[in-house]
Design a protein around this motif. Structure first.
Motif, mmCIF file in Angstrom:
data_model
loop_
_atom_site.group_PDB
_atom_site.id
_atom_site.type_symbol
_atom_site.label_atom_id
_atom_site.label_comp_id
_atom_site.label_asym_id
_atom_site.label_seq_id
_atom_site.Cartn_x
_atom_site.Cartn_y
_atom_site.Cartn_z
ATOM 1 N N VAL A 14 79.195 42.139 -43.027
ATOM 2 C CA VAL A 14 78.404 41.021 -42.503
ATOM 3 C C VAL A 14 78.871 39.702 -43.118
ATOM 4 C CG1 VAL A 14 76.101 40.008 -42.394
ATOM 5 C CG2 VAL A 14 76.409 42.469 -42.014
ATOM 6 N N HIS A 15 79.147 39.723 -44.414
ATOM 7 C CA HIS A 15 79.611 38.515 -45.097
ATOM 8 C C HIS A 15 80.879 37.987 -44.426
ATOM 9 C CE1 HIS A 15 79.310 36.616 -49.371
ATOM 10 N NE2 HIS A 15 79.534 35.713 -48.452
ATOM 11 N N ILE A 16 81.804 38.884 -44.142
ATOM 12 C CA ILE A 16 83.048 38.487 -43.478
ATOM 13 C C ILE A 16 82.752 37.934 -42.088
ATOM 14 C CG2 ILE A 16 85.223 39.332 -42.504
ATOM 15 C CD1 ILE A 16 85.234 41.398 -44.840
ATOM 16 N N ALA A 17 81.880 38.614 -41.336
ATOM 17 C CA ALA A 17 81.558 38.165 -39.979
ATOM 18 C C ALA A 17 80.927 36.779 -39.989
ATOM 19 C CB ALA A 17 80.627 39.173 -39.309
ATOM 20 N N THR A 62 67.741 43.733 -40.364
ATOM 21 C CA THR A 62 68.337 44.698 -41.273
ATOM 22 C C THR A 62 69.304 45.573 -40.478
ATOM 23 O OG1 THR A 62 66.616 46.375 -40.912
ATOM 24 C CG2 THR A 62 66.217 44.750 -42.657
ATOM 25 N N GLU A 63 70.090 46.368 -41.180
ATOM 26 C CA GLU A 63 71.068 47.304 -40.610
ATOM 27 C C GLU A 63 72.352 46.583 -40.194
ATOM 28 O OE1 GLU A 63 70.532 50.432 -40.993
ATOM 29 O OE2 GLU A 63 68.424 50.198 -41.541
ATOM 30 N N VAL A 64 73.456 47.076 -40.723
ATOM 31 C CA VAL A 64 74.769 46.463 -40.470
ATOM 32 C C VAL A 64 75.046 46.318 -38.979
ATOM 33 C CG1 VAL A 64 77.252 46.708 -40.804
ATOM 34 C CG2 VAL A 64 75.700 47.375 -42.621
ATOM 35 N N LEU A 65 74.813 47.392 -38.243
ATOM 36 C CA LEU A 65 75.124 47.409 -36.814
ATOM 37 C C LEU A 65 74.418 46.269 -36.085
ATOM 38 C CD1 LEU A 65 76.896 49.534 -35.387
ATOM 39 C CD2 LEU A 65 74.794 50.640 -34.612
ATOM 40 N N ALA A 66 73.129 46.102 -36.367
ATOM 41 C CA ALA A 66 72.342 45.072 -35.686
ATOM 42 C C ALA A 66 72.759 43.672 -36.115
ATOM 43 C CB ALA A 66 70.855 45.290 -35.961
ATOM 44 N N ILE A 67 73.009 43.496 -37.411
ATOM 45 C CA ILE A 67 73.359 42.155 -37.890
ATOM 46 C C ILE A 67 74.726 41.737 -37.370
ATOM 47 C CG2 ILE A 67 73.678 40.697 -39.907
ATOM 48 C CD1 ILE A 67 71.747 42.513 -41.426
ATOM 49 N N ALA A 69 76.069 42.655 -34.564
ATOM 50 C CA ALA A 69 75.868 42.323 -33.151
ATOM 51 C C ALA A 69 75.205 40.957 -33.009
ATOM 52 C CB ALA A 69 75.029 43.404 -32.473
ATOM 53 N N TYR A 70 74.265 40.659 -33.885
ATOM 54 C CA TYR A 70 73.588 39.366 -33.857
ATOM 55 C C TYR A 70 74.580 38.231 -34.116
ATOM 56 C CZ TYR A 70 70.785 35.398 -35.424
ATOM 57 O OH TYR A 70 70.263 34.143 -35.592
ATOM 58 N N VAL A 71 75.408 38.374 -35.130
ATOM 59 C CA VAL A 71 76.370 37.325 -35.453
ATOM 60 C C VAL A 71 77.303 37.076 -34.275
ATOM 61 C CG1 VAL A 71 78.297 36.689 -36.960
ATOM 62 C CG2 VAL A 71 76.248 37.739 -37.943
ATOM 63 N N ALA A 72 77.775 38.169 -33.661
ATOM 64 C CA ALA A 72 78.675 38.014 -32.515
ATOM 65 C C ALA A 72 77.983 37.291 -31.361
ATOM 66 C CB ALA A 72 79.175 39.385 -32.063
ATOM 67 N N ALA A 73 76.702 37.613 -31.120
ATOM 68 C CA ALA A 73 75.981 37.002 -29.996
ATOM 69 C C ALA A 73 75.552 35.573 -30.309
ATOM 70 C CB ALA A 73 74.762 37.851 -29.649
ATOM 71 N N ALA A 74 75.208 35.312 -31.576
ATOM 72 C CA ALA A 74 74.703 33.993 -31.949
ATOM 73 C C ALA A 74 75.798 32.934 -32.033
ATOM 74 C CB ALA A 74 73.965 34.076 -33.287
ATOM 75 N N TYR A 75 77.042 33.381 -32.192
ATOM 76 C CA TYR A 75 78.166 32.447 -32.323
ATOM 77 C C TYR A 75 79.242 32.803 -31.303
ATOM 78 C CZ TYR A 75 75.760 31.287 -36.618
ATOM 79 O OH TYR A 75 74.793 30.903 -37.525
ATOM 80 N N PRO A 76 78.954 32.623 -30.010
ATOM 81 C CA PRO A 76 79.891 33.059 -28.966
ATOM 82 C C PRO A 76 81.251 32.377 -29.025
ATOM 83 C CG PRO A 76 78.150 31.675 -28.043
ATOM 84 C CD PRO A 76 77.746 32.004 -29.450
ATOM 85 N N ARG A 77 81.305 31.161 -29.566
ATOM 86 C CA ARG A 77 82.591 30.465 -29.622
ATOM 87 C C ARG A 77 83.578 31.160 -30.552
ATOM 88 N NH1 ARG A 77 81.265 23.916 -29.768
ATOM 89 N NH2 ARG A 77 80.217 23.828 -27.724
ATOM 90 N N ALA A 78 83.066 31.947 -31.491
ATOM 91 C CA ALA A 78 83.951 32.687 -32.392
ATOM 92 C C ALA A 78 84.567 33.894 -31.712
ATOM 93 C CB ALA A 78 83.174 33.126 -33.630
ATOM 94 N N ALA A 79 84.031 34.291 -30.567
ATOM 95 C CA ALA A 79 84.575 35.410 -29.774
ATOM 96 C C ALA A 79 84.727 36.671 -30.616
ATOM 97 C CB ALA A 79 85.901 35.016 -29.134
ATOM 98 N N LEU A 80 83.658 37.048 -31.290
ATOM 99 C CA LEU A 80 83.691 38.220 -32.163
ATOM 100 C C LEU A 80 83.245 39.502 -31.466
ATOM 101 C CD1 LEU A 80 82.311 36.606 -35.448
ATOM 102 C CD2 LEU A 80 84.683 37.220 -34.916
#
Length: 207
Positions: A14-17, A62-67, A69-80
């Motif tokens: 998550v830190h890296i993401a 909580t939970e790596v999987l959910a977080i 996914a959240y980071v990817a969705a919350a920052y679409p310009r990063a295209a993660l």
């Protein structure tokens, strides 16, 4: 946002993401050696007493999987994450495999008390972990890994999660070079500025 982590744990993904996304956040170390994860304050965030936890404007995750996914969705310009539905599902399938199989297999090495109170049983589970871990990494090496990144040309939040699981090979005295494609992925990850920033922030060296 406020990000809670323990160095070298799965929270590193998550830190890296967060770094890849260019997110604005405060990082808060949870000192497991002081049992901070069992404090009433922390248990209000995560009753399981585990990391990672991400406090967002909309609530606590909580939970790596959910977080991830959240980071990817919350920052679409990063295209993660892939933009198409099938690609997104493939990425989530890979991360689910890491979460439910690889991560759990490793947990039997140091967290046997979650499954048994018998010391002999815990020791037996721990002894089996290297063989189980190798078998799962054989599966990734043989068919689950694209190049240069997990999903192929696009770097996604699957990459930092695999990176953390790969780092844990060293803890089990397993040579990453027995998996050439995974080892190459690991080297590419170590070269990314976001990975280097997250490692520095957690006081870690590239494995």
């Amino acid at each position: 946002m406020k990000f809670h982590y323990s160095p070298g744990s799965c929270a590193l993904a998550v830190h890296i993401a967060l770094e890849e996304a260019g997110a604005q956040y405060d990082a808060q170390r949870v000192h497991f050696d002081r049992q901070e994860q069992r404090s009433p304050e922390y248990l209000r965030l995560n009753p399981l007493g585990r990391v990672p936890v991400l406090e967002t404007p909309d609530g606590v995750l909580t939970e790596v999987l959910a977080i991830l996914a959240y980071v990817a969705a919350a920052y679409p310009r990063a295209a993660l994450a892939p933009a198409d539905a099938f690609g997104m599902a493939r990425m989530m399938s890979f991360n689910s495999f890491l979460s439910s199989s690889v991560h759990v297999a490793y947990a039997h090495h140091t967290r046997g008390a979650r499954w048994s109170d018998d010391p002999a049983c815990q020791a037996s589970m721990a002894a089996k972990v290297p063989a189980n871990y190798v078998a799962l990494f054989d599966m990734i090496e043989a068919g689950k890994l694209g190049e240069p990144w997990v999903m192929g040309q696009q770097y996604t939040v699957a990459d930092p999660y695999l990176y953390v699981m790969t780092r844990w090979l060293e803890r089990l005295d397993i040579d990453v070079n027995r998996f050439p494609r995974i080892a190459a992925h690991h080297r590419r990850m170590n070269e990314r500025p976001a990975v280097q920033r997250a490692l520095r922030a957690q006081g870690l060296a590239a494995a």
